[in-house]
Design a protein around this motif. Sequence first.
Motif, PDB file in Angstrom:
ATOM      1  N   SER A   1       0.804  -1.225   0.000  1.00 21.20           N
ATOM      2  CA  SER A   1       0.000   0.000   0.000  1.00 21.20           C
ATOM      3  C   SER A   1       0.837   1.275   0.000  1.00 21.20           C
ATOM      4  CB  SER A   1      -0.943   0.011   1.215  1.00 21.20           C
ATOM      5  OG  SER A   1      -1.836  -1.088   1.161  1.00 21.20           O
ATOM      6  N   LYS A   2       2.123   1.159   0.332  1.00 23.61           N
ATOM      7  CA  LYS A   2       2.964   2.352   0.390  1.00 23.61           C
ATOM      8  C   LYS A   2       4.161   2.278  -0.562  1.00 23.61           C
ATOM      9  CE  LYS A   2       1.760   3.338   5.237  1.00 23.61           C
ATOM     10  NZ  LYS A   2       2.291   3.515   6.621  1.00 23.61           N
ATOM     11  N   LEU A   3       4.990   1.258  -0.365  1.00 23.06           N
ATOM     12  CA  LEU A   3       6.249   1.221  -1.105  1.00 23.06           C
ATOM     13  C   LEU A   3       6.049   0.928  -2.589  1.00 23.06           C
ATOM     14  CD1 LEU A   3       8.470  -0.666   1.513  1.00 23.06           C
ATOM     15  CD2 LEU A   3       8.248   1.800   1.134  1.00 23.06           C
ATOM     16  N   VAL A   4       5.295  -0.125  -2.911  1.00 21.06           N
ATOM     17  CA  VAL A   4       5.083  -0.464  -4.321  1.00 21.06           C
ATOM     18  C   VAL A   4       4.411   0.672  -5.085  1.00 21.06           C
ATOM     19  CG1 VAL A   4       3.833  -1.993  -5.900  1.00 21.06           C
ATOM     20  CG2 VAL A   4       5.138  -2.966  -4.004  1.00 21.06           C
TER      21      VAL A   4
ATOM     22  N   PRO B   1       5.217  -7.964 -17.394  1.00 21.29           N
ATOM     23  CA  PRO B   1       5.707  -6.735 -16.771  1.00 21.29           C
ATOM     24  C   PRO B   1       4.681  -6.040 -15.881  1.00 21.29           C
ATOM     25  CG  PRO B   1       6.227  -6.794 -19.115  1.00 21.29           C
ATOM     26  CD  PRO B   1       5.270  -7.917 -18.849  1.00 21.29           C
ATOM     27  N   THR B   2       3.450  -6.517 -15.888  1.00 18.66           N
ATOM     28  CA  THR B   2       2.413  -5.876 -15.083  1.00 18.66           C
ATOM     29  C   THR B   2       2.157  -6.599 -13.769  1.00 18.66           C
ATOM     30  OG1 THR B   2       0.687  -7.153 -16.192  1.00 18.66           O
ATOM     31  CG2 THR B   2       1.271  -5.007 -17.147  1.00 18.66           C
ATOM     32  N   GLN B   3       3.011  -7.580 -13.402  1.00 16.12           N
ATOM     33  CA  GLN B   3       2.764  -8.380 -12.205  1.00 16.12           C
ATOM     34  C   GLN B   3       3.891  -8.256 -11.188  1.00 16.12           C
ATOM     35  OE1 GLN B   3       2.142 -12.047 -14.490  1.00 16.12           O
ATOM     36  NE2 GLN B   3       0.102 -12.184 -13.549  1.00 16.12           N
ATOM     37  N   LEU B   4       3.505  -8.087  -9.934  1.00 11.84           N
ATOM     38  CA  LEU B   4       4.445  -8.091  -8.824  1.00 11.84           C
ATOM     39  C   LEU B   4       4.825  -9.537  -8.527  1.00 11.84           C
ATOM     40  CD1 LEU B   4       5.816  -6.509  -6.449  1.00 11.84           C
ATOM     41  CD2 LEU B   4       3.715  -6.966  -5.142  1.00 11.84           C
ATOM     42  N   ASN B   5       6.114  -9.797  -8.364  1.00 11.00           N
ATOM     43  CA  ASN B   5       6.602 -11.157  -8.168  1.00 11.00           C
ATOM     44  C   ASN B   5       6.706 -11.482  -6.683  1.00 11.00           C
ATOM     45  OD1 ASN B   5       7.544 -11.951 -11.074  1.00 11.00           O
ATOM     46  ND2 ASN B   5       8.273  -9.859 -10.734  1.00 11.00           N
ATOM     47  N   LEU B   6       6.034 -12.539  -6.256  1.00 10.34           N
ATOM     48  CA  LEU B   6       6.071 -13.002  -4.875  1.00 10.34           C
ATOM     49  C   LEU B   6       6.726 -14.379  -4.870  1.00 10.34           C
ATOM     50  CD1 LEU B   6       2.355 -12.218  -3.860  1.00 10.34           C
ATOM     51  CD2 LEU B   6       4.293 -10.626  -4.000  1.00 10.34           C
ATOM     52  N   MET B   7       7.795 -14.549  -4.092  1.00  9.66           N
ATOM     53  CA  MET B   7       8.495 -15.834  -4.097  1.00  9.66           C
ATOM     54  C   MET B   7       9.310 -16.013  -2.827  1.00  9.66           C
ATOM     55  SD  MET B   7      11.434 -15.052  -6.984  1.00  9.66           S
ATOM     56  CE  MET B   7      10.203 -14.620  -8.209  1.00  9.66           C
ATOM     57  N   THR B   8       9.613 -17.266  -2.524  1.00  5.87           N
ATOM     58  CA  THR B   8      10.465 -17.544  -1.372  1.00  5.87           C
ATOM     59  C   THR B   8      11.899 -17.127  -1.665  1.00  5.87           C
ATOM     60  OG1 THR B   8      11.048 -19.780  -2.095  1.00  5.87           O
ATOM     61  CG2 THR B   8       9.043 -19.539  -0.765  1.00  5.87           C
ATOM     62  N   LEU B   9      12.672 -16.965  -0.624  1.00  3.22           N
ATOM     63  CA  LEU B   9      14.087 -16.640  -0.795  1.00  3.22           C
ATOM     64  C   LEU B   9      14.797 -17.743  -1.564  1.00  3.22           C
ATOM     65  CD1 LEU B   9      14.605 -15.228   2.768  1.00  3.22           C
ATOM     66  CD2 LEU B   9      15.169 -13.973   0.689  1.00  3.22           C
TER      67      LEU B   9
ATOM     68  N   ARG C   1      -3.591  -8.560  -2.880  1.00  2.00           N
ATOM     69  CA  ARG C   1      -4.973  -8.672  -3.356  1.00  2.00           C
ATOM     70  C   ARG C   1      -5.807  -7.491  -2.852  1.00  2.00           C
ATOM     71  NH1 ARG C   1      -6.353 -12.930  -0.745  1.00  2.00           N
ATOM     72  NH2 ARG C   1      -5.246 -14.360  -2.108  1.00  2.00           N
ATOM     73  N   ASP C   2      -5.649  -7.159  -1.561  1.00  2.00           N
ATOM     74  CA  ASP C   2      -6.405  -6.051  -0.976  1.00  2.00           C
ATOM     75  C   ASP C   2      -6.044  -4.712  -1.621  1.00  2.00           C
ATOM     76  OD1 ASP C   2      -7.632  -7.844   0.700  1.00  2.00           O
ATOM     77  OD2 ASP C   2      -6.378  -7.391   2.445  1.00  2.00           O
ATOM     78  N   ALA C   3      -4.778  -4.574  -2.012  1.00  2.00           N
ATOM     79  CA  ALA C   3      -4.319  -3.323  -2.618  1.00  2.00           C
ATOM     80  C   ALA C   3      -4.651  -3.241  -4.105  1.00  2.00           C
ATOM     81  CB  ALA C   3      -2.816  -3.160  -2.407  1.00  2.00           C
ATOM     82  N   GLY C   4      -5.208  -4.310  -4.649  1.00  2.00           N
ATOM     83  CA  GLY C   4      -5.564  -4.313  -6.062  1.00  2.00           C
ATOM     84  C   GLY C   4      -4.377  -4.437  -6.994  1.00  2.00           C
ATOM     85  N   LEU C   5      -3.272  -5.029  -6.506  1.00  2.00           N
ATOM     86  CA  LEU C   5      -2.072  -5.194  -7.324  1.00  2.00           C
ATOM     87  C   LEU C   5      -2.140  -6.505  -8.097  1.00  2.00           C
ATOM     88  CD1 LEU C   5       0.680  -4.157  -4.737  1.00  2.00           C
ATOM     89  CD2 LEU C   5      -0.245  -2.741  -6.582  1.00  2.00           C
TER      90      LEU C   5
END
Length: 390
Positions: A121-124, A294-302, A155-159
Motif C-alpha cells: 500500500s505504500k512502497l510499491v 511486466p504488469t505483475q508483482l513477483n512473490l516468491m520464497t528466498l 490482493r487487498d491493494a488491487g495489485l
Amino acid sequence: RARFPVLVVDEYQDLGLPLHRMVLKLCFGAGIRLLAVGDPDQSIYAFRGAVPELLDELSSRDDVDSIPLELNYRSGRSIVEASQDFLGTDRQYRAHSSEEGIIKFYKCPAGVDEQATTICSKLVPAFQAQGVALGSMAVLYPTRVEGDAIEAAARDAGLAYVRVDRTAYARSPLIMLLEDCAAWASGGWRTGEPLLSQLMAAWLDVLALRDGPDARAERQKLVGFLFAHRDPSLSLHEWLTRARGALLPEETLQRLRSTRDDRDALEGLLDATSPGHFAAAMTVGGFGGMTGSPTQLNLMTLWGSKGSEFDVVFMLGMDEGRLPNYYAARDQARLVEARRVFYVGVTRARREVHLLCSGWTVNSRGQRYDNGPSQFLRDLYQAVQKKAGS
C-alpha cells in the motif's frame, strides 16, 4: 572422452558428494577436460545434499586453474559492498555498475501483516509513481506464512501479482519438461532458451518414443501447441488444461516413463492452480521462471529467488525465528547456510533492497516470541552504517 571431450558444470556449489565423485572420475580418471563454474556463497540447498565445500576442494587442486570472478554485473555498489561485509568473506567483489544502490530498513511493530501492507500500500505504489514496472519488483519471504500475508495484502491493494513458490508442487520429469515448455512460450522462442529442438527430443524421451510416424505426430502436436500458446500472462491452470487435452490424453499418459509420479504431479498442479487454491494466480511466465508479465508483482520464497534479478527487492519476515528459524539458530551448519540464503535475497536487487521486520514472531500455536529482528538484518545494518561512516 571421444564423444564429450569437455564437461561443463554450472552451479557447482549445488552438487552433492555423488555428483562430485562422478566429475572427479570423468575428468581426472578418464581424462575429460573440465570447466566448472560456481559460487559457494550461493549454496542454499543443503536439504538436497548440496555441499559448497566441494567447489573449494576442487579449486584448490594443483591440477586445476582457479579463476576468481570479481565483477558483479547485477547490483549497485553499496549493495555489493555491504552484502560482502555482512557475509564476512572478502571475495574482492566489485560492482560493474556505476549506480550507487540503496539499502533501507523498516520496523513494523504490528507484525507481518503490517509489513505486507507497508509494501503493497505504500512502497510499491511509490515506485509505480516513479515509473518502475511491477514486473521489475519482487517480494521475497522465508516461509509460507509471510507468503500468505503478502498475497493477501497484494490482493487487498488491487495489485496484479504472481506467486511463485517453487516448493509448492511436485516436480516430476513431466512437470520439469512442462516448465521448460512454459519458458519457451514466455519468450524463450525469441532467444532460443530453451531450444525447440531440445524440447522436442525431451518430449519424445518422456513419451518413450523413437523415430517413426508416432514420434513425428507427437512432435507436430507439441510444436503446434507451443506456437499457439506463446503468452506469458496466460493463466497457468488454463494453459495446463489445454496442454492436457491437446498433448496428454489418457492413452498418452499411460505410456509415460514414470506414469504414476507424472500423473499424480500433473493432477496436483492442476488442482493447486485452479480457482480458489493457493497457486490460482500463477501464470505461464511464472511457471517457466520468466517472472510473469511486466504488469505483475513477483512473490516468491528466498530459495525460489535464486537465479533471478529485479530492480527493486522487498524482503519481509526478517525476524529472529523466521530467518534464521528456531532450528537453524541452534545448529552452526544450518546457521551458516541461512546466512547465505539471506545474502542471496539481498543480492537479487539491481537498484534497491528494502528489508522489513517487526521484532517478534508467532508460532503455529499462537505463542509470541520477542526475539528482535533477524541477526542477519542486524549484521547488514551494521555493515551499511559502517560504509556510510567511511
